[in-house]
Design a protein around this motif. Structure first.
Motif, mmCIF file in Angstrom:
data_model
loop_
_atom_site.group_PDB
_atom_site.id
_atom_site.type_symbol
_atom_site.label_atom_id
_atom_site.label_comp_id
_atom_site.label_asym_id
_atom_site.label_seq_id
_atom_site.Cartn_x
_atom_site.Cartn_y
_atom_site.Cartn_z
ATOM 1 N N CYS A 193 0.808 -1.325 0.160
ATOM 2 C CA CYS A 193 0.095 -0.042 0.089
ATOM 3 C C CYS A 193 0.848 1.339 0.029
ATOM 4 O O CYS A 193 0.466 2.364 -0.578
ATOM 5 C CB CYS A 193 -1.016 0.076 1.103
ATOM 6 S SG CYS A 193 -1.655 -1.383 1.454
ATOM 7 N N ASN A 194 1.898 1.256 0.690
ATOM 8 C CA ASN A 194 2.843 2.396 0.786
ATOM 9 C C ASN A 194 3.186 3.121 -0.567
ATOM 10 O O ASN A 194 3.625 4.123 -0.620
ATOM 11 C CB ASN A 194 4.037 2.181 1.710
ATOM 12 C CG ASN A 194 4.789 3.356 1.910
ATOM 13 O OD1 ASN A 194 3.990 4.451 2.383
ATOM 14 N ND2 ASN A 194 5.998 3.444 2.015
ATOM 15 N N ALA A 195 3.437 2.199 -1.592
ATOM 16 C CA ALA A 195 4.004 2.709 -2.883
ATOM 17 C C ALA A 195 2.885 3.921 -3.288
ATOM 18 O O ALA A 195 3.433 4.901 -3.717
ATOM 19 C CB ALA A 195 3.640 1.665 -3.588
ATOM 20 N N CYS A 196 1.739 3.710 -3.079
ATOM 21 C CA CYS A 196 0.805 4.764 -3.494
ATOM 22 C C CYS A 196 0.319 5.723 -2.411
ATOM 23 O O CYS A 196 0.269 6.828 -2.515
ATOM 24 C CB CYS A 196 -0.470 4.221 -4.462
ATOM 25 S SG CYS A 196 0.035 3.307 -5.887
ATOM 26 N N HIS A 197 -0.132 4.994 -1.339
ATOM 27 C CA HIS A 197 -0.758 5.571 -0.291
ATOM 28 C C HIS A 197 0.316 6.577 0.533
ATOM 29 O O HIS A 197 -0.176 7.494 1.303
ATOM 30 C CB HIS A 197 -1.647 4.726 0.686
ATOM 31 C CG HIS A 197 -2.797 4.401 -0.038
ATOM 32 N ND1 HIS A 197 -4.032 5.336 0.030
ATOM 33 C CD2 HIS A 197 -3.177 3.248 -0.654
ATOM 34 C CE1 HIS A 197 -4.980 4.598 -0.498
ATOM 35 N NE2 HIS A 197 -4.658 3.209 -1.058
ATOM 36 N N GLY A 251 0.542 9.571 -2.195
ATOM 37 C CA GLY A 251 -0.653 10.088 -3.070
ATOM 38 C C GLY A 251 -0.758 9.928 -4.461
ATOM 39 O O GLY A 251 -1.270 10.573 -5.206
ATOM 40 N N LEU A 252 -0.127 8.683 -5.031
ATOM 41 C CA LEU A 252 -0.125 8.416 -6.399
ATOM 42 C C LEU A 252 -1.319 8.058 -6.858
ATOM 43 O O LEU A 252 -2.200 7.265 -6.322
ATOM 44 C CB LEU A 252 1.089 7.522 -6.693
ATOM 45 C CG LEU A 252 2.567 7.674 -6.461
ATOM 46 C CD1 LEU A 252 3.238 6.734 -6.730
ATOM 47 C CD2 LEU A 252 2.772 9.091 -7.118
ATOM 48 N N ALA A 253 -1.681 8.453 -8.213
ATOM 49 C CA ALA A 253 -2.841 7.780 -8.691
ATOM 50 C C ALA A 253 -4.249 8.298 -8.019
ATOM 51 O O ALA A 253 -5.244 7.687 -7.967
ATOM 52 C CB ALA A 253 -2.928 6.563 -9.193
#
Length: 77
Positions: free
Chosen positions: A5-9, A12-14
């Protein structure tokens, strides 16, 4: 959370709401935990962004995804 999850959350990606940013999470949390977990497991595409099913980590169990959602909500309300 850290492995999927950390990659986006985290950034704030995508359109992903950043963990810890209550303003970004308020409306999502208001939908209820069941809705958030369902969107995380099944995936979701809306005007706010895209959530791939299980964060594109299909090797994760539904329980692992639910636990990650609960963590993010707890850190963001």
């Amino acid at each position: 959370y850290n492995s999927a999850c950390n990659a986006c959350h985290g950034m704030g990606l995508a359109g992903a709401p950043k963990v810890g940013d209550a303003a970004q999470w308020t409306a999502r949390i208001a939908q209820g935990l069941d809705v958030l977990v369902r969107h995380a497991i099944e995936g979701y595409q809306g005007s706010a962004g895209v959530m791939p099913a299980k964060g594109a980590r299909l090797d994760l169990s539904d329980e692992e995804v639910a636990d990650a959602v609960e963590y993010m909500v707890a850190e963001s309300d």
